[in-house]
Design a protein around this motif. Structure first.
Motif, PDB file in Angstrom:
ATOM      1  N   LYS A  76      31.106  41.738  42.326  1.00  0.00           N
ATOM      2  CA  LYS A  76      31.694  41.662  40.985  1.00  0.00           C
ATOM      3  C   LYS A  76      32.830  42.679  40.832  1.00  0.00           C
ATOM      4  O   LYS A  76      33.846  42.393  40.201  1.00  0.00           O
ATOM      5  N   TRP A  77      32.659  43.876  41.409  1.00  0.00           N
ATOM      6  CA  TRP A  77      33.715  44.889  41.349  1.00  0.00           C
ATOM      7  C   TRP A  77      34.966  44.383  42.045  1.00  0.00           C
ATOM      8  O   TRP A  77      36.078  44.633  41.595  1.00  0.00           O
ATOM      9  N   PHE A  78      34.798  43.636  43.148  1.00  0.00           N
ATOM     10  CA  PHE A  78      35.952  43.076  43.843  1.00  0.00           C
ATOM     11  C   PHE A  78      36.700  42.096  42.928  1.00  0.00           C
ATOM     12  O   PHE A  78      37.924  42.134  42.848  1.00  0.00           O
ATOM     13  N   VAL A  79      35.965  41.250  42.227  1.00  0.00           N
ATOM     14  CA  VAL A  79      36.588  40.305  41.295  1.00  0.00           C
ATOM     15  C   VAL A  79      37.362  41.068  40.218  1.00  0.00           C
ATOM     16  O   VAL A  79      38.510  40.739  39.906  1.00  0.00           O
ATOM     17  N   ILE A  80      36.743  42.110  39.675  1.00  0.00           N
ATOM     18  CA  ILE A  80      37.409  42.911  38.641  1.00  0.00           C
ATOM     19  C   ILE A  80      38.640  43.615  39.214  1.00  0.00           C
ATOM     20  O   ILE A  80      39.695  43.674  38.566  1.00  0.00           O
ATOM     21  N   SER A  81      38.542  44.139  40.429  1.00  0.00           N
ATOM     22  CA  SER A  81      39.668  44.835  41.051  1.00  0.00           C
ATOM     23  C   SER A  81      40.855  43.912  41.261  1.00  0.00           C
ATOM     24  O   SER A  81      41.995  44.278  40.956  1.00  0.00           O
ATOM     25  N   VAL A  82      40.591  42.723  41.786  1.00  0.00           N
ATOM     26  CA  VAL A  82      41.678  41.767  42.009  1.00  0.00           C
ATOM     27  C   VAL A  82      42.256  41.299  40.669  1.00  0.00           C
ATOM     28  O   VAL A  82      43.471  41.199  40.511  1.00  0.00           O
ATOM     29  N   ALA A  83      41.383  41.060  39.698  1.00  0.00           N
ATOM     30  CA  ALA A  83      41.867  40.678  38.365  1.00  0.00           C
ATOM     31  C   ALA A  83      42.700  41.802  37.762  1.00  0.00           C
ATOM     32  O   ALA A  83      43.749  41.550  37.144  1.00  0.00           O
ATOM     33  N   GLY A  84      42.280  43.049  37.959  1.00  0.00           N
ATOM     34  CA  GLY A  84      43.045  44.188  37.463  1.00  0.00           C
ATOM     35  C   GLY A  84      44.418  44.273  38.116  1.00  0.00           C
ATOM     36  O   GLY A  84      45.416  44.557  37.446  1.00  0.00           O
ATOM     37  N   LEU A  85      44.476  44.004  39.410  1.00  0.00           N
ATOM     38  CA  LEU A  85      45.759  43.976  40.109  1.00  0.00           C
ATOM     39  C   LEU A  85      46.669  42.906  39.506  1.00  0.00           C
ATOM     40  O   LEU A  85      47.850  43.160  39.238  1.00  0.00           O
ATOM     41  N   CYS A  86      46.122  41.747  39.243  1.00  0.00           N
ATOM     42  CA  CYS A  86      46.907  40.656  38.638  1.00  0.00           C
ATOM     43  C   CYS A  86      47.335  41.001  37.212  1.00  0.00           C
ATOM     44  O   CYS A  86      48.485  40.747  36.822  1.00  0.00           O
ATOM     45  N   ILE A  87      46.435  41.583  36.439  1.00  0.00           N
ATOM     46  CA  ILE A  87      46.761  41.977  35.059  1.00  0.00           C
ATOM     47  C   ILE A  87      47.874  43.022  35.058  1.00  0.00           C
ATOM     48  O   ILE A  87      48.834  42.931  34.280  1.00  0.00           O
ATOM     49  N   GLY A  88      47.758  44.013  35.928  1.00  0.00           N
ATOM     50  CA  GLY A  88      48.788  45.043  36.013  1.00  0.00           C
ATOM     51  C   GLY A  88      50.144  44.464  36.369  1.00  0.00           C
ATOM     52  O   GLY A  88      51.162  44.815  35.758  1.00  0.00           O
ATOM     53  N   THR A 114      45.147  48.253  33.025  1.00  0.00           N
ATOM     54  CA  THR A 114      44.260  47.982  34.150  1.00  0.00           C
ATOM     55  C   THR A 114      43.039  48.895  34.122  1.00  0.00           C
ATOM     56  O   THR A 114      41.916  48.438  34.377  1.00  0.00           O
ATOM     57  N   VAL A 115      43.231  50.168  33.801  1.00  0.00           N
ATOM     58  CA  VAL A 115      42.100  51.100  33.744  1.00  0.00           C
ATOM     59  C   VAL A 115      41.119  50.691  32.646  1.00  0.00           C
ATOM     60  O   VAL A 115      39.903  50.658  32.864  1.00  0.00           O
ATOM     61  N   VAL A 116      41.625  50.358  31.471  1.00  0.00           N
ATOM     62  CA  VAL A 116      40.750  49.938  30.369  1.00  0.00           C
ATOM     63  C   VAL A 116      39.999  48.666  30.746  1.00  0.00           C
ATOM     64  O   VAL A 116      38.766  48.584  30.590  1.00  0.00           O
ATOM     65  N   PHE A 117      40.711  47.669  31.269  1.00  0.00           N
ATOM     66  CA  PHE A 117      40.069  46.431  31.702  1.00  0.00           C
ATOM     67  C   PHE A 117      39.011  46.708  32.768  1.00  0.00           C
ATOM     68  O   PHE A 117      37.892  46.202  32.695  1.00  0.00           O
ATOM     69  N   SER A 118      39.352  47.527  33.746  1.00  0.00           N
ATOM     70  CA  SER A 118      38.438  47.803  34.855  1.00  0.00           C
ATOM     71  C   SER A 118      37.184  48.538  34.394  1.00  0.00           C
ATOM     72  O   SER A 118      36.080  48.219  34.827  1.00  0.00           O
ATOM     73  N   PHE A 119      37.352  49.523  33.520  1.00  0.00           N
ATOM     74  CA  PHE A 119      36.174  50.255  33.049  1.00  0.00           C
ATOM     75  C   PHE A 119      35.217  49.343  32.291  1.00  0.00           C
ATOM     76  O   PHE A 119      34.027  49.293  32.581  1.00  0.00           O
ATOM     77  N   PHE A 120      35.742  48.610  31.311  1.00  0.00           N
ATOM     78  CA  PHE A 120      34.840  47.785  30.504  1.00  0.00           C
ATOM     79  C   PHE A 120      34.318  46.576  31.275  1.00  0.00           C
ATOM     80  O   PHE A 120      33.177  46.170  31.087  1.00  0.00           O
ATOM     81  N   GLY A 121      35.122  46.018  32.174  1.00  0.00           N
ATOM     82  CA  GLY A 121      34.621  44.957  33.043  1.00  0.00           C
ATOM     83  C   GLY A 121      33.496  45.452  33.933  1.00  0.00           C
ATOM     84  O   GLY A 121      32.499  44.761  34.164  1.00  0.00           O
ATOM     85  N   SER A 122      33.636  46.678  34.396  1.00  0.00           N
ATOM     86  CA  SER A 122      32.606  47.285  35.238  1.00  0.00           C
ATOM     87  C   SER A 122      31.341  47.574  34.444  1.00  0.00           C
ATOM     88  O   SER A 122      30.231  47.247  34.865  1.00  0.00           O
ATOM     89  N   ARG A 123      31.524  48.201  33.302  1.00  0.00           N
ATOM     90  CA  ARG A 123      30.370  48.594  32.479  1.00  0.00           C
ATOM     91  C   ARG A 123      29.611  47.379  31.938  1.00  0.00           C
ATOM     92  O   ARG A 123      28.391  47.357  31.911  1.00  0.00           O
ATOM     93  N   LEU A 124      30.354  46.370  31.510  1.00  0.00           N
ATOM     94  CA  LEU A 124      29.722  45.227  30.850  1.00  0.00           C
ATOM     95  C   LEU A 124      29.327  44.097  31.793  1.00  0.00           C
ATOM     96  O   LEU A 124      28.538  43.243  31.411  1.00  0.00           O
ATOM     97  N   TRP A 125      29.871  44.091  33.018  1.00  0.00           N
ATOM     98  CA  TRP A 125      29.550  42.987  33.922  1.00  0.00           C
ATOM     99  C   TRP A 125      29.191  43.449  35.324  1.00  0.00           C
ATOM    100  O   TRP A 125      28.059  43.260  35.772  1.00  0.00           O
ATOM    101  N   ALA A 126      30.114  44.066  36.033  1.00  0.00           N
ATOM    102  CA  ALA A 126      29.897  44.347  37.453  1.00  0.00           C
ATOM    103  C   ALA A 126      28.716  45.284  37.707  1.00  0.00           C
ATOM    104  O   ALA A 126      27.912  45.025  38.602  1.00  0.00           O
ATOM    105  N   PHE A 127      28.604  46.340  36.932  1.00  0.00           N
ATOM    106  CA  PHE A 127      27.572  47.340  37.180  1.00  0.00           C
ATOM    107  C   PHE A 127      26.526  47.390  36.065  1.00  0.00           C
ATOM    108  O   PHE A 127      25.765  48.347  35.980  1.00  0.00           O
ATOM    109  N   ARG A 128      26.482  46.363  35.261  1.00  0.00           N
ATOM    110  CA  ARG A 128      25.523  46.296  34.157  1.00  0.00           C
ATOM    111  C   ARG A 128      24.106  46.233  34.713  1.00  0.00           C
ATOM    112  O   ARG A 128      23.836  45.495  35.649  1.00  0.00           O
ATOM    113  N   GLN A 129      23.217  46.992  34.097  1.00  0.00           N
ATOM    114  CA  GLN A 129      21.835  47.040  34.557  1.00  0.00           C
ATOM    115  C   GLN A 129      20.870  46.794  33.408  1.00  0.00           C
ATOM    116  O   GLN A 129      21.215  46.972  32.258  1.00  0.00           O
ATOM    117  N   GLY A 130      19.672  46.384  33.762  1.00  0.00           N
ATOM    118  CA  GLY A 130      18.610  46.288  32.785  1.00  0.00           C
ATOM    119  C   GLY A 130      18.542  45.004  32.001  1.00  0.00           C
ATOM    120  O   GLY A 130      17.651  44.813  31.207  1.00  0.00           O
TER     121      GLY A 130
END
Length: 137
Positions: A76-88, A114-130
């Motif tokens: 999921k982090w890879f998807v967010i990273s590539v999307a962040g590259l495209c957004i930037g 890109t940083v804002v997108f990456s942080f919230f994409g990570s927190r809410l999707w890629a690394f979301r737990q529980g």
């Protein structure tokens, strides 16, 4: 050492990992630039992939402290990273070509977006737990 899982602590850890990953990217890119005759786009892609591996591990183990399904989180982090590259790149293109921004201002806006997108994409999707995450597993 930053402790706790508060939003502020996660943002600080995200920033530390991001700064370190940027240093990894720059080191790989400049090392290859000055020691090989590879195409610069290939060099940048290689540097992006090395930095991605570093940041994926850092965010999994340190920023968001993922306890299970590390492979799913990194995918999921890879998807967010590539999307962040495209957004930037889109922000830079639109800023320079449609809004008339200078290269420096467009680049700054792209980094911020890109940083804002990456942080919230990570927190809410890629690394979301529980909770059930859905998506790529």
């Amino acid at each position: 050492m930053i402790s706790g899982d508060s939003l502020g602590a996660q943002i600080a850890r995200f920033g530390l990992v991001g700064i370190a990953a940027t240093a990894v990217h720059a080191t790989v890119a400049f090392s290859l630039t000055f020691t090989t005759s590879l195409n610069q786009l290939l060099i940048n892609t290689i540097a992006f992939l090395v930095a991605f591996c570093f940041s994926g591990a850092g965010h999994t183990l340190y920023t968001f402290r993922v306890q299970e399904n590390h492979a799913g989180a990194v995918a999921k982090w890879f998807v967010i990273s590539v999307a962040g590259l495209c957004i930037g790149n889109a922000i830079i293109f639109a800023g320079m070509n449609w809004a008339g921004l200078s290269r420096a201002i467009a680049q700054g806006a792209a980094i911020f977006g890109t940083v804002v997108f990456s942080f919230f994409g990570s927190r809410l999707w890629a690394f979301r737990q529980g909770q059930e995450q859905g998506g790529v597993e």
